[in-house]
Every structure is written in structure tokens, then in C-alpha cells.
Write a protein that holds these residues in place. Structure first.
Motif, mmCIF file in Angstrom:
data_model
loop_
_atom_site.group_PDB
_atom_site.id
_atom_site.type_symbol
_atom_site.label_atom_id
_atom_site.label_comp_id
_atom_site.label_asym_id
_atom_site.label_seq_id
_atom_site.Cartn_x
_atom_site.Cartn_y
_atom_site.Cartn_z
ATOM 1 N N LYS A 537 41.346 36.578 51.401
ATOM 2 C CA LYS A 537 41.703 37.225 50.138
ATOM 3 C C LYS A 537 41.803 38.740 50.275
ATOM 4 O O LYS A 537 42.485 39.403 49.477
ATOM 5 C CB LYS A 537 40.689 36.862 49.054
ATOM 6 N N GLN A 538 41.136 39.294 51.294
ATOM 7 C CA GLN A 538 41.101 40.746 51.432
ATOM 8 C C GLN A 538 42.376 41.336 52.021
ATOM 9 O O GLN A 538 42.438 42.557 52.232
ATOM 10 C CB GLN A 538 39.893 41.159 52.265
ATOM 11 N N TYR A 539 43.378 40.518 52.254
ATOM 12 C CA TYR A 539 44.676 41.102 52.594
ATOM 13 C C TYR A 539 45.159 41.989 51.460
ATOM 14 O O TYR A 539 45.908 42.941 51.681
ATOM 15 C CB TYR A 539 45.689 40.001 52.894
ATOM 16 N N TRP A 540 44.769 41.673 50.228
ATOM 17 C CA TRP A 540 45.132 42.483 49.069
ATOM 18 C C TRP A 540 43.868 42.882 48.328
ATOM 19 O O TRP A 540 42.861 42.162 48.342
ATOM 20 C CB TRP A 540 46.059 41.720 48.124
ATOM 21 N N LEU A 541 43.925 44.015 47.653
ATOM 22 C CA LEU A 541 42.813 44.443 46.819
ATOM 23 C C LEU A 541 42.772 43.612 45.538
ATOM 24 O O LEU A 541 43.810 43.146 45.054
ATOM 25 C CB LEU A 541 42.972 45.911 46.433
ATOM 26 N N PRO A 542 41.595 43.477 44.950
ATOM 27 C CA PRO A 542 41.535 42.876 43.612
ATOM 28 C C PRO A 542 41.984 43.877 42.558
ATOM 29 O O PRO A 542 41.701 45.080 42.667
ATOM 30 C CB PRO A 542 40.053 42.545 43.451
ATOM 31 N N ILE A 543 42.702 43.403 41.565
ATOM 32 C CA ILE A 543 43.006 44.255 40.415
ATOM 33 C C ILE A 543 41.707 44.421 39.628
ATOM 34 O O ILE A 543 41.023 43.427 39.345
ATOM 35 C CB ILE A 543 44.104 43.624 39.546
ATOM 36 N N PRO A 544 41.312 45.644 39.288
ATOM 37 C CA PRO A 544 40.043 45.840 38.580
ATOM 38 C C PRO A 544 39.950 44.987 37.315
ATOM 39 O O PRO A 544 40.942 44.824 36.584
ATOM 40 C CB PRO A 544 40.051 47.339 38.248
ATOM 41 N N ARG A 545 38.774 44.457 37.060
ATOM 42 C CA ARG A 545 38.575 43.571 35.911
ATOM 43 C C ARG A 545 38.968 44.252 34.614
ATOM 44 O O ARG A 545 39.526 43.604 33.709
ATOM 45 C CB ARG A 545 37.104 43.156 35.849
ATOM 46 N N GLU A 556 47.947 38.679 36.030
ATOM 47 C CA GLU A 556 47.463 37.722 37.019
ATOM 48 C C GLU A 556 46.668 38.430 38.114
ATOM 49 O O GLU A 556 47.124 39.398 38.697
ATOM 50 C CB GLU A 556 48.655 36.986 37.636
ATOM 51 N N GLN A 557 45.462 37.900 38.390
ATOM 52 C CA GLN A 557 44.624 38.447 39.451
ATOM 53 C C GLN A 557 45.134 37.972 40.808
ATOM 54 O O GLN A 557 45.784 36.935 40.916
ATOM 55 C CB GLN A 557 43.172 37.991 39.242
ATOM 56 N N ASN A 558 44.831 38.745 41.864
ATOM 57 C CA ASN A 558 45.177 38.317 43.212
ATOM 58 C C ASN A 558 44.341 37.101 43.622
ATOM 59 O O ASN A 558 43.199 36.946 43.170
ATOM 60 C CB ASN A 558 44.977 39.463 44.208
ATOM 61 N N PRO A 559 44.889 36.234 44.463
ATOM 62 C CA PRO A 559 44.188 34.999 44.833
ATOM 63 C C PRO A 559 42.829 35.267 45.476
ATOM 64 O O PRO A 559 42.662 36.224 46.231
ATOM 65 C CB PRO A 559 45.141 34.349 45.845
ATOM 66 N N GLY A 560 41.880 34.406 45.167
ATOM 67 C CA GLY A 560 40.561 34.483 45.770
ATOM 68 C C GLY A 560 39.560 35.310 45.013
ATOM 69 O O GLY A 560 38.355 35.260 45.291
ATOM 70 N N TYR A 561 40.034 36.121 44.050
ATOM 71 C CA TYR A 561 39.135 36.951 43.262
ATOM 72 C C TYR A 561 38.906 36.359 41.870
ATOM 73 O O TYR A 561 38.287 36.920 41.042
ATOM 74 C CB TYR A 561 39.694 38.366 43.137
#
Length: 561
Positions: A537-545, A556-561
């Protein structure tokens, strides 16, 4: 003086928009004393140009982002460099970097990576506002054309930063969203695929290239976009797009874009040596685009932030052994893992690539009329020295970017004036070599590009051996990027786009313990930061909550977060 348009907020943060709206309605009769009105900006060409210039900066959103000077496009000179969330370095005192190194990123806990989404969209809205209103400003049509192109470049850079960190992004086009608009519309929160994002940014850059000046002269101050800057950004975006993680462009297109920059014949590898290029306070022949820092103003003081503890400095971004081991032997041009390279593990810092000495401070390295002593017992730059709470956890200190002529003690308003380089010719040459090798294999032009860097003034490394296969050339190019572009905010993105992060980012964060007995040293590897970890999942950053919540959970959140 600050130059703001009437709503300076991320276009996709509906909840924040509504909050500002409520405040704005209650205070319509108050004239702010710290900002300039829309009407003033649009009626005065000088104010409007200042507004455009300020789009190269951003709002300080966290405590450690810059000091005195507002953040630029990328992070640039801040306390924790982006290198310290990679296998190049660790930040000695954490500053919200260790959680990234340890794979603990979460939408609620983004560490130093939490401001990119919000700042980028805020900037995009500000740029859209300027583009929508530039024709109202009293100035020549030629000047308007230049400014439009400059704004398109800045907007493309912001999208580039979003894409390389989050992958799929929201494309807002030219619309300037107002409080009166429907701010719950799905179009504000629908993420396009990566190819659409790259295609949009590249198209913007093609338009910008047509309107930007070839050089910054006369009214075009240094530090503002040129044709070369837009072309270099296009080449980088297409290189990323062709890479395995993106799969959204072709290697042929990436090679052609880099070659177009080379064919300008406007830039040349710095004749003043490798290290001095990073302490300059002005441009040199290699710099395509950089950020200049004003003299006599408060900045992040690099020397005290990163220097050794015996000099009353703070350690800061300390290089890892992982990075040290990437430097080849100067005489043979071979990696130290090769048994015939000439490497001596009992004398590990002798005979290495000259870029090593310009980048990393190691035990016995000359420094400020003295030498670095990271050995124990008794080394002044070890835990046995003064200010030992700032002792390097890795046994190394950062040399690159540091100007030994600037003070460590009381550096305020004096230090931190080095130019931060966003694009330089060496990157373009490496972009070309990589793309061309992937497109057609290691032809003569690939060798020429890489060897030009290896044999640049002040480096003079041996040329690459002939007869390399495409796979062998790929590995040599990747290592060349690692040492040539070290600590310049490339490694984080490179290992991800190549999809080798599971190997590089799961490797322990190594340092070195050096013990001195008499006049002899012994060297032992140590783990400088425990728990280093990377997952898919860390290929991309999470969009802040907070951004997800502001969209009423439409984003839509990035996968895995």
C-alpha cells in the motif's frame, strides 16, 4: 506583504469552504490590513505579477516546514529532508519521519507527508483564479501570454506532485470554485486514472512551453519558469509515466522529451565541480530551475541543522550505510561488492567515487579546519563528544548542500541561502539514458549520457564498460541516479516507480560502529533505526482523513488504508 485571492483554500475541501464562508459572511464589513483585495490585484499589473510570483510558494501547514520563508513546490530545505524517508538517510531526531520508515503511515497519522494534498489543491485553485482573471489586468498582451504560461507550469508542477505521491488525482480543469457553487458535486471528488492525470499535466506543459521565455532576463527574475524548466518537468513526468508502477506513457515518449531538453544546448554540466553546485546562491550552467533564497532573511540553517555534534550542530539528516555502500571505487568504476574492485573493508573510505566525498562526512573526513571523529572511545563527533544528544545514529553526517563558509554558531539570517535545485541537466541526462535503454537497449547515446555524468568535471569516474546488456545497463543507470542525485528528493519516487521498494525499503537502516584501538580502527555494521518496513500500500501515500471527511466521504482513499 501577502498577496492572496479572496478564498485561499483547497478546492476539494467542501467542509473547509463552508467554514470560511460562514466566517466571511460575518465580517464583510471588515477590511483586512494584512492582505490586498481582489479589485486591487486585478487593477494593478505590479500587484498581479506579485500574486503570480507568490504561487511558487505555499502556506506553512506544519511546524517544521521551512523557517521564515514559505515552503516551495517540493519540500526543499526543511529540517527533515525527503531523503530521510528513504534508504538514503534517517532523521536523527525523528520529526515525524520514523513512522514512514517503519511503515506506520495511516490517514490519521501522515507524519511529514500530510500536507501535499491540501497545499497542492489550494495552489491549483489560486492558479485557476489568476488564469480566469488575467485578461482583466491592464498589461500588454505579450506579458499576459507569459504569465499564463508561467501559471500553467506551476499548475502542472502541482499535479506532478500529487500524481507522484497519490497516483490517481482529482482533475479540476480551469474552474474556480466559489462558495455559491454546489460544493458537494461528485466532480469535486472523482479521481481520474493515472494516465489521464499525466496526459493533462503534459498538455498543460506543452502550452506553457510555447509561452515561456528561453531564459530569465530583464523582467523575468531568476527562479521563475522558463521553456527549459517546463520541458524538464515534462520529461520527468513521462519518465514516471513509462515506469512499471504507472504504466501510463511510453519509454519512447519519455526519451524524446528528455532529448528535447538536451538539444536546447542551453545547459551544460557544471564546470565548477560537483559539490560547489549545491552551495551556490545563484544559477550555474547546469541548473535548469531552482529556488533562490534571499540574503539577510531567516531560513532553515542547513549547517546547524545537519552538522556534527562537536560543532554545536544538531545532526539532522544522517546518511545510512546503505547509501555509503552505493558509491563505487574510483580507480576501477566497480561496486565495492565486486572482489576485484579494489575495496578494502579495513580502510573503507579510501579511493571511492569523488561524489562520496562531496556528499557524506565520515570518520577522519576533513571538515572546517579539523577532522570528523565518529569513532569510540573519545571521538568528538561520537556519543563521547559534546552535545551528545545530537550524535549521528549512523556514524555519518551530511556534507552535500553544506557551505563550510557559513556559520554554525549563531547562523540566523545568515545561513540557509543555498539555491534549492528542482531540475538540473544531470537528471535530464539520466532520464534520457533510462528511457532510451528501456525503449531500444543500451545504444551509443545511452552510454554517452551516462558517461558524461560519470566523467563530469570534478568526478572523472571510469566510463561504463562496453557490451552491457539492457538489464546490466538498467542496474548501472539506477545506481548512477542514486549517487548523482543523492538527497535531492528522487530516491523515494525512483524505488517506487521501479517497483523495487519491497527490497530497498524493507532492508534494515544500517549505520557503522567504529572502534579505535591505538591508531587502528575496526568497523562493525549496526542497525541505526529499528523496524524499517514497507508494504504494497505504501507505493502511494494515504489521503489525510480530514480530506476524506471534508468530502462527506465521497473522496476515494488509496487502497490498503
Amino acid at each position: 506583504m501577502k498577496f492572496f485571492n479572496h478564498i485561499t483554500i483547497p478546492a476539494v475541501l467542501a467542509a473547509t469552504v463552508l467554514l470560511v464562508s460562514a466566517c466571511k459572511e460575518n465580517f464583510l464589513d471588515v477590511v483586512p490590513t494584512d492582505r490586498v483585495s481582489d479589485a486591487s490585484i486585478l487593477s494593478d499589473s505590479v500587484l498581479f505579477e506579485a500574486y503570480v510570483t507568490n504561487r511558487y510558494m505555499g502556506t506553512r501547514l506544519t511546524e517544521k516546514e521551512a523557517e521564515g520563508t514559505l515552503p516551495g513546490f517540493g519540500r526543499g530545505f526543511e529540517y527533515a529532508l525527503w531523503s530521510s524517508v528513504t534508504d538514503e538517510s534517517i532523521y536523527n531526531n525523528d520529526d515525524n519521519t520514523w513512522l514512514i520508515q517503519r511503515g506506520q503511515l495511516a490517514p490519521e497519522n501522515t507524519g511529514i507527508a500530510g500536507t501535499i494534498w491540501g497545499r497542492s489543491y489550494r495552489s491549483i485553485r489560486e492558479i485557476n483564479y489568476a488564469l480566469a482573471n488575467v485578461d482583466k489586468v491592464p498589461m500588454s498582451e505579450g506579458r499576459k501570454r507569459n504569465l499564463k504560461a508561467e501559471l500553467q507550469f506551476i499548475r502542472a508542477f502541482r499535479y506532478h506532485d500529487l500524481i507522484r505521491n497519490y497516483g490517481r488525482v482529482v482533475l479540476l480543469g480551469d474552474k474556480v470554485y466559489e462558495i455559491s457553487d454546489n460544493l458537494t458535486s461528485p466532480e469535486l471528488f472523482t479521481r481520474s486514472d493515472i494516465k489521464a492525470g499525466i496526459d493533462y499535466a503534459v498538455a498543460q506543459l506543452d502550452e506553457a512551453i510555447a509561452g515561456l521565455p528561453a531564459t530569465n532576463t530583464n523582467s523575468w527574475a531568476l527562479g521563475r519558469a522558463t521553456k527549459g524548466a517546463a520541458m524538464a518537468l515534462k520529461a520527468r513526468m513521462l519518465l514516471y509515466g513509462a515506469s512499471p508502477l504507472y504504466n501510463a506513457a511510453t519509454w519512447q515518449a519519455a526519451a524524446a522529451a528528455a532529448k528535447a531538453v538536451m538539444d536546447l544546448n542551453q545547459y551544460s554540466l557544471s564546470s565548477g565541480g560537483y559539490g560547489p553546485m549545491f552551495t551556490t546562491t545563484s544559477y550555474n550552467s547546469e541548473i535548469i530551475f531552482g529556488r533562490l533564497y534571499a540574503q539577510g532573511a531567516r531560513h532553515v540553517c542547513l549547517e546547524i541543522a545537519n552538522g556534527p555534534n562537536s560543532y554545536n550542530a544538531w545532526g539532522g539528516n544522517v546518511p545510512l550505510q546503505n547509501m555509503v555502500d552505493a558509491y563505487e571505487m574510483a580507480a576501477t568504476g566497480l561496486p565495492i561488492s565486486n572482489p576485484v574492485s579494489g575495496y578494502n573493508p579495513q580502510n573503507p573510505y579510501v579511493g571511492r567515487d569523488p561524489r562520496f566525498y562531496a556528499t557524506i562526512l565520515y570518520n577522519d573526513a576533513p571538515y572546517r579546519n579539523s577532522i570528523i571523529q565518529t569513532f569510540t572511545p573519545g571521538g568528538k563527533d561520537s556519543k563521547d563528544g559534546p552535545s551528545n544528544w545530537n550524535t549521528s545514529k549512523t556514524g555519518y553526517y551530511l556534507k552535500k548542500f553544506m557551505n563550510d563558509n557559513l556559520p554554525i554558531d549563531n547562523p540566523w539570517d545568515i545561513a540557509g541561502t543555498q539555491t534549492w535545485i528542482y531540475f538540473r541537466l544531470a537528471e535530464v541526462l539520466l532520464n534520457y539514458a533510462e528511457a532510451q535503454n528501456e525503449a531500444v537497449g543500451p545504444d551509443a547515446s545511452v552510454y554517452a549520457a551516462v558517461n558524461a555524468i560519470r566523467q563530469r568535471p570534478g568526478v572523472n569516474m571510469p566510463a561504463l564498460p562496453t557490451g552491457l546488456t539492457q538489464i546490466q545497463m538498467r542496474e548501472r543507470i539506477r545506481n548512477e541516479r542514486r549517487v548523482e542525485l543523492a538527497f535531492e528528493e528522487h530516491r523515494y519516487y525512483d524505488v517506487r516507480r521501479w517497483k523495487i521498494a519491497p527490497q530497498t525499503e524493507n532492508a534494515p537502516a544500517y549505520g557503522v560502529e567504529i572502534n579505535k584501538t591505538g591508531n587502528a580502527y575496526t568497523y562493525k555494521a549496526k542497525e541505526a533505526l529499528t523496524g524499517r518496513s514497507f508494504s504494497e500500500k505504501q507505493y502511494w501515500l494515504p489521503i489525510p482523513r480530514a480530506e476524506i471527511q471534508a468530502s462527506n466521504n465521497q473522496l476515494e482513499q488509496n487502497p490498503g488504508y
